[in-house]
Design an enzyme around this catalytic site. Sequence first.
Site, PDB file in Angstrom:
ATOM      1  N   PRO A 113       0.735  -1.322  -0.205  1.00  0.00           N
ATOM      2  CA  PRO A 113      -0.187   0.046  -0.214  1.00  0.00           C
ATOM      3  C   PRO A 113       0.883   1.267   0.017  1.00  0.00           C
ATOM      4  O   PRO A 113       0.229   2.519  -0.085  1.00  0.00           O
ATOM      5  CB  PRO A 113      -0.772  -0.225   1.353  1.00  0.00           C
ATOM      6  N   GLY A 115       3.690   2.259   2.055  1.00  0.00           N
ATOM      7  CA  GLY A 115       4.516   2.664   3.179  1.00  0.00           C
ATOM      8  C   GLY A 115       5.947   2.897   2.801  1.00  0.00           C
ATOM      9  O   GLY A 115       6.427   3.986   3.022  1.00  0.00           O
ATOM     10  N   GLU A 134       2.632  -1.672  -9.237  1.00  0.00           N
ATOM     11  CA  GLU A 134       1.712  -2.654  -8.312  1.00  0.00           C
ATOM     12  C   GLU A 134       0.893  -3.273  -9.182  1.00  0.00           C
ATOM     13  O   GLU A 134       0.183  -2.662 -10.103  1.00  0.00           O
ATOM     14  CB  GLU A 134       1.061  -1.695  -7.117  1.00  0.00           C
ATOM     15  N   CYS A 228       8.781  -9.982   4.549  1.00  0.00           N
ATOM     16  CA  CYS A 228       8.204 -10.111   5.902  1.00  0.00           C
ATOM     17  C   CYS A 228       8.187 -11.225   6.390  1.00  0.00           C
ATOM     18  O   CYS A 228       7.426 -11.824   6.683  1.00  0.00           O
ATOM     19  CB  CYS A 228       7.134  -9.164   6.146  1.00  0.00           C
TER      20      CYS A 228
END
Length: 287
Positions: A113, A115, A134, A228
């Site tokens: 999104p 960040g 994206e 992540c």
Amino acid sequence: MLEGLLLAEYGESIAQQIADGYSYEHPVTVRINTLKADVGEVCFAFAEKGISVRQVPWYSSALILENIAESAVEKTPLYAEGKIYMQNLSSMLPPLYLEPKAGENILDMTAAPGGKTSQIYALSEGKALVTACERDKIRYERLLFNLRRQGATRVSTLKLDAATLDDFLSFDKILLDAPCSGSGTVTPTNPIRFSVEYLKKCVKAQEKLLKKALRLLKRGGTLVYSTCSVLKEENEELLKRILPQAGAQIVPIEPFEGIPTLPSLEGTVAVLPTELYEGFFVAKITK
Ligand code: SAM
């Protein structure tokens, strides 16, 4: 399933530390958008509302908020005006290692999104030429919304599969914050759906995107690869397999002081999930 993999990859003691890290809900952490606000203004606004904040030693733009839920932060004017952005501390690392500078041509390959795109832009004081890519339509809309709200007005955006970017393009710096299993982000309220098939799918996508990133990177340029995830298949094993084929090398980085780490490939940083940090992996690469 995930537990078994972690045990095989890290051994009993570290697998247990990771499991312990999964047992926490993280406090809300925010990044101050330095394009619109400074630390003093943000701390003052939170103090006025009776919200205590802690500063993060390794990043003056990062704050840990005590005893407040994300939903309450979303209702603050600071949030609505794009002066702060909610982001886990681990997720603030890749743009810091990328070190964006004015005038550099920078690609954020998998950006929504947004960040890290807005952080990259802010770190360059709005002076880098940032392109954000994206593939997902809904997430792309969210990216546009967040960039607008953060005042990242001069970021070029592309709604496409980054693996299809033309090889004639070239960038000084690239961030590949790759789609991944999310094995670093597990919390009691966010258990991940995990399977070997899903992991294989993630690794395949990461491999394709990493090869493309290495083709688009200028010689002598900097690529930051992050996920992540704490699984080695998505991180160090992928790099060990792909970098030599592309004539690329790791540029060694050190964890910032106080960041809890996992053992990982020399020169890379793997963050141990804890009460404060999501599990994460970052590597800096050049060719
Ligand atoms: N960097 C983002 C941030 O900090 O806000 C988070 C990125 S998230 C880990 C990965 C993103 O990659 C997802 O939004 C996903 O839709 C997108 N994605 C996955 N495959 C892609 C591809 N082939 N091309 C472009 N985007 C892709």
